[in-house]
Enzyme design. Sequence first.
Site, mmCIF file in Angstrom:
data_model
loop_
_atom_site.group_PDB
_atom_site.id
_atom_site.type_symbol
_atom_site.label_atom_id
_atom_site.label_comp_id
_atom_site.label_asym_id
_atom_site.label_seq_id
_atom_site.Cartn_x
_atom_site.Cartn_y
_atom_site.Cartn_z
ATOM 1 N N ASP A 148 0.834 -1.235 -0.009
ATOM 2 C CA ASP A 148 0.075 0.159 0.004
ATOM 3 C C ASP A 148 0.932 1.039 -0.011
ATOM 4 O OD1 ASP A 148 -2.203 -1.778 0.114
ATOM 5 O OD2 ASP A 148 -2.550 -1.365 2.390
ATOM 6 N N ASN B 25 -20.307 -4.023 2.046
ATOM 7 C CA ASN B 25 -20.664 -2.638 2.584
ATOM 8 C C ASN B 25 -21.784 -2.103 1.757
ATOM 9 O OD1 ASN B 25 -19.335 -1.809 0.023
ATOM 10 N ND2 ASN B 25 -17.425 -1.147 1.229
ATOM 11 N N ASP C 269 -7.560 6.505 10.204
ATOM 12 C CA ASP C 269 -7.530 5.857 8.891
ATOM 13 C C ASP C 269 -8.343 4.720 8.830
ATOM 14 O OD1 ASP C 269 -6.665 4.918 6.580
ATOM 15 O OD2 ASP C 269 -4.445 4.879 7.101
ATOM 16 N N ASP D 200 -11.491 -5.467 6.155
ATOM 17 C CA ASP D 200 -10.742 -6.632 5.998
ATOM 18 C C ASP D 200 -10.762 -7.212 7.544
ATOM 19 O OD1 ASP D 200 -10.551 -5.895 3.425
ATOM 20 O OD2 ASP D 200 -8.604 -5.259 3.948
#
Length: 301
Positions: free
Chosen positions: A15, A184, A245, A251
């Site tokens: 990331d 979601n 964040d 996950d």
Amino acid sequence: MFDYDLLVVGSANADLVVGVERRPGAGETVLGGDLAVHAGGKGANQAVAAARLGARTALLARVGDDDHGRLLLDSLRSAGADTVGVLVGGVPTGVALITVDPSGDNSIVVSPGANARLAPEDIRVAGSLLYASHVISAQLEIPLETVVEVVRNLPEDSRFVLNPSPPRPLPTEVLAACDPLVVNEHEARVILGGALVSEDPADWARLLLAKGPRSVVVTLGARGALVCDGAEVTRVPSPEVDAVDTTGAGDAFTAALAWRLGAGAPLREAAGYAARVGAAAVTKRGAQESYPTAAEVEKLR
Ligand code: RIB
């Protein structure tokens, strides 16, 4: 007796994260903060989250023989996840380009790299890993045909958990295997083909269940989650925290949910625990680095 509480079949990404005041529009340039490189990817994130909670966890994934791949293997191993199923080499490790705004919300573009090469054949070769696992979870940062192969090779006494992210329409055989399907709001819209009859997420949970999964969980961020494994839709709250964040919180939620379900917890109870894990994850930066231990979750009531 299973060797693993949870086998995650999925992606592993480096990331590349930049904090921004606001995201650029088309044709626009904005300045951000310093670049941070974190271990991520929806599959590796789930594996690290579950292992850090104490689950016996393995990951079936593909990374490159490069610095990003080594970062991911180190992160998995230090969390206690088994990397015997992580295939190495051939193509570069997947990369996620992430911006995080001051509210903690993120936007992500993924370059799949090695994740796109996790093939159905890799699932067939890893049959013994599947048979050693009580719960098997997947996401969609790997090819859909690979997820279909997982579903076709599920051991009889196992349980399959799917977070269809990034979302796309799913074949009936995949939907039918999910217990639960974890989405979601954005993912729910795509799986339902835009056919939302109302703005009420409880209706989406019912409509999703009618598409074939044995159970459905709709995550609502700071508002908790909805669970449905019959006619009734139940709301599960999330503890109030200061988010810095949100990357990878979903996950961590799914990993915790899958682990608790495998341990025999009812869906609502497992989702309540998962909501606490997800809430803990948003209080720190990065994905895997933000995941709590079981002791840290206990403090979050
Ligand atoms: O869900 C968060 C993850 O999505 C990040 O770690 C990034 O790698 C992308 O896969």
